[in-house]
Structures are given as C-alpha cells and as structure tokens.
Enzyme design. Structure first.
Site, short mmCIF file in Angstrom:
data_model
loop_
_atom_site.label_atom_id
_atom_site.label_comp_id
_atom_site.label_asym_id
_atom_site.label_seq_id
_atom_site.Cartn_x
_atom_site.Cartn_y
_atom_site.Cartn_z
N ASP A 91 0.83 -1.20 0.00
CA ASP A 91 0.00 0.00 0.00
C ASP A 91 0.87 1.26 0.00
O ASP A 91 1.81 1.37 0.80
CB ASP A 91 -0.88 0.05 1.26
CG ASP A 91 -2.14 -0.77 1.12
OD1 ASP A 91 -2.63 -0.95 0.00
OD2 ASP A 91 -2.65 -1.24 2.17
N GLU A 123 -5.77 3.63 -3.05
CA GLU A 123 -7.20 3.70 -2.81
C GLU A 123 -7.83 4.83 -3.63
O GLU A 123 -7.32 5.95 -3.63
CB GLU A 123 -7.48 3.95 -1.32
CG GLU A 123 -7.06 2.82 -0.41
CD GLU A 123 -7.40 3.07 1.04
OE1 GLU A 123 -6.98 2.24 1.88
OE2 GLU A 123 -8.05 4.08 1.36
N GLU A 190 -13.62 -3.65 -1.20
CA GLU A 190 -13.79 -3.84 0.24
C GLU A 190 -15.19 -3.44 0.70
O GLU A 190 -15.66 -2.34 0.43
CB GLU A 190 -12.75 -3.03 1.02
CG GLU A 190 -12.85 -3.23 2.52
CD GLU A 190 -11.67 -2.67 3.29
OE1 GLU A 190 -11.70 -2.74 4.54
OE2 GLU A 190 -10.72 -2.18 2.65
#
Length: 272
Positions: A91, A123, A190
């Site tokens: 990430d 993200e 998610e």
C-alpha cells in the site's frame, strides 16, 4: 468450469491474469515482517499484501492514516527478504499520492526501489487517475482499491458497507472500468454488496479481489492476524477465524511464567 490448475514457480501480474482467465481463485493475505511472510509464502499464498493496516495491527493506531512511507518501506523490505514464490503488493500510505501526481510518482519509485516489492496499491478511482497514470508510466504495476477505502475513513464517518445506494454503486462500477482502462492489473473491493461485486468482476478483465465482497469475485484477502485469531476486538461478518491464537498464545505465556516461577524451567536437559 475451472481449467486444470497451472503451477507457478513465481507469481507475477501475468500469473494473476491467467488465474482469472482459467477460473482459479486468487488467495491473498497480509504480512508485515520477515517471519510471518516466510510462513505465509511457504504455505503457497499467491499475493502478500503489505497493507497500511500495519498502522492498526503492528502499531496500535485507530486508523491507517498515521503510518508513513518510510515505515511502509521498512515493513515491505522485511517481507520481500522472506519470500520465494508470491507477489508482494504494498500500500502507498495516506498523504503520499493524493492530490499531487508528481508526489505520487516519487513515493511509488521510492517504495519500489527501497523495498524491492513487485507492485503497489492505491485507494480511489477517478479522483486519483492522474497519479495512477504517472506511476504506470514509470513501469510500476498498480492495483486499485474501491468500496470502503480506509484512508478516507473520516470522510465516510464509519466502516459500514459501501455502495448500497444506486448512485454510489454506479460510481464504483465506473471507477472499476476506469482503473482497468488506465492499466491497473487488479482491483481490491472492500465491504460492498456481493451482487455488486460480482457485476464488477464480470465487467472487467482484470482480477478483482474481495474482502467482505462475497464469493463471486476472483479472489479473497484477509488480514493474517485476524484470520489466525490473534485479534479479538475485530469481528466483522466477512472474517473467518481459522485458529484462535490469542487464547493459545496466552496459555503458552502463562505456562512459561508458571514454569519460571516454580523453577521447573530450565530443567537439567535444558542447560549446558
């Protein structure tokens, strides 16, 4: 109908495309240190995610926001030294890519060069398209992340399921198509409704990895410490605990303390 499983000596982004095309599910787990990564890789995992969840799991923060790029590089390099087969995905942490595509590229290059990882994850959708394009232009593989995006937790206000309403679901589907068009090699979804996740998985040619997104996606990811039962505070519906290490480890520690206090440890065979 799944085709015959292909054996891979090393998992690459190409391997993941082939697995989706062949109907083989992709298994992903987290790791943040050498010892855990070595065990997870040896077990045959396809992807290790060095997640910014290290902020919660390893450092005890309430959110993923505090972890820094330097700290992610430390965790990622520890994992890379352990693995022989799996793909290591890392990430980019909060603040290292949002709003400034040049900063995003610099962050991604540092992460790849200094950790030796194989790919990075960001993200967001349309709002970070410029950052994704810049990073991909440097030859760095990118996986997207849609639905509940923990780095935006203060914007959402809770960790509840995302995209239940039609407008947000439509944006998610559009963002998924955009990520594919930009050149991302995969997407994490998610905490979104299973039906929506299945639609997204069918609409794109790249692998879709779910966490709380049902079974009709191309693979699954869990936080290793959660699925091993090392954490007790976190019990979402999507989590399956495969062990209860919290109680087992507590018992082992208590037995060690008792043996030391009673002078049972070390015995004659355990000394020089």
């Amino acid at each position: 109908m799944p085709k015959q499983k292909k054996e891979y000596k090393r998992i690459t982004t190409r391997s993941l495309f082939e697995m989706k095309a062949n109907g083989e599910k992709i298994a992903m787990l987290t790791a943040y240190d050498y010892t855990m990564a070595k065990i997870v890789d040896h077990a045959g995992i396809d992807i290790i995610l060095v997640g910014d969840s290290a902020s919660n799991v390893m450092a005890g923060h309430e959110t993923t926001l505090p972890i820094t790029l330097d700290q992610m590089i430390y965790h990622a390099s520890s994992v890379v030294r352990a693995i022989e087969r799996c793909l290591v995905l890392v990430d980019l942490p909060f603040g290292s890519y949002q709003g400034n595509s040049r900063n995003a590229l610099d962050s991604a290059i540092r992460l790849m060069k200094e950790s030796g990882c194989h790919a990075i994850k960001l993200e967001g959708g349309k709002e970070i398209a410029e950052s994704i394009t810049r990073i991909l232009s440097a030859g760095i593989p990118v996986m997207g992340h849609l639905g509940l995006t923990p780095q935006s937790i203060y914007k959402f206000g809770s960790y509840s399921v995302r995209a239940k309403e039609e407008e947000e679901a439509l944006k998610l589907k559009e963002d998924a198509k955009l990520l594919e068009e930009l050149g991302c090699f995969g997407i994490v979804l998610e905490k979104v409704p299973a039906k929506l996740a299945a639609e997204v998985s069918k609409s794109v040619s790249i692998p879709v990895i779910g966490i709380g997104a049902g079974g009709d996606v191309d693979g699954q990811v869990l936080v290793t410490h959660d699925m091993l039962g090392m954490t007790h505070e976190f019990s979402p519906r999507f989590l399956r605990r495969y062990l209860d290490l919290y109680d087992q480890m507590t018992g082992a520690f208590e037995n060690y303390i008792k043996d030391v206090k009673s002078r049972d440890f070390p015995n004659e065979q355990e000394q020089y």
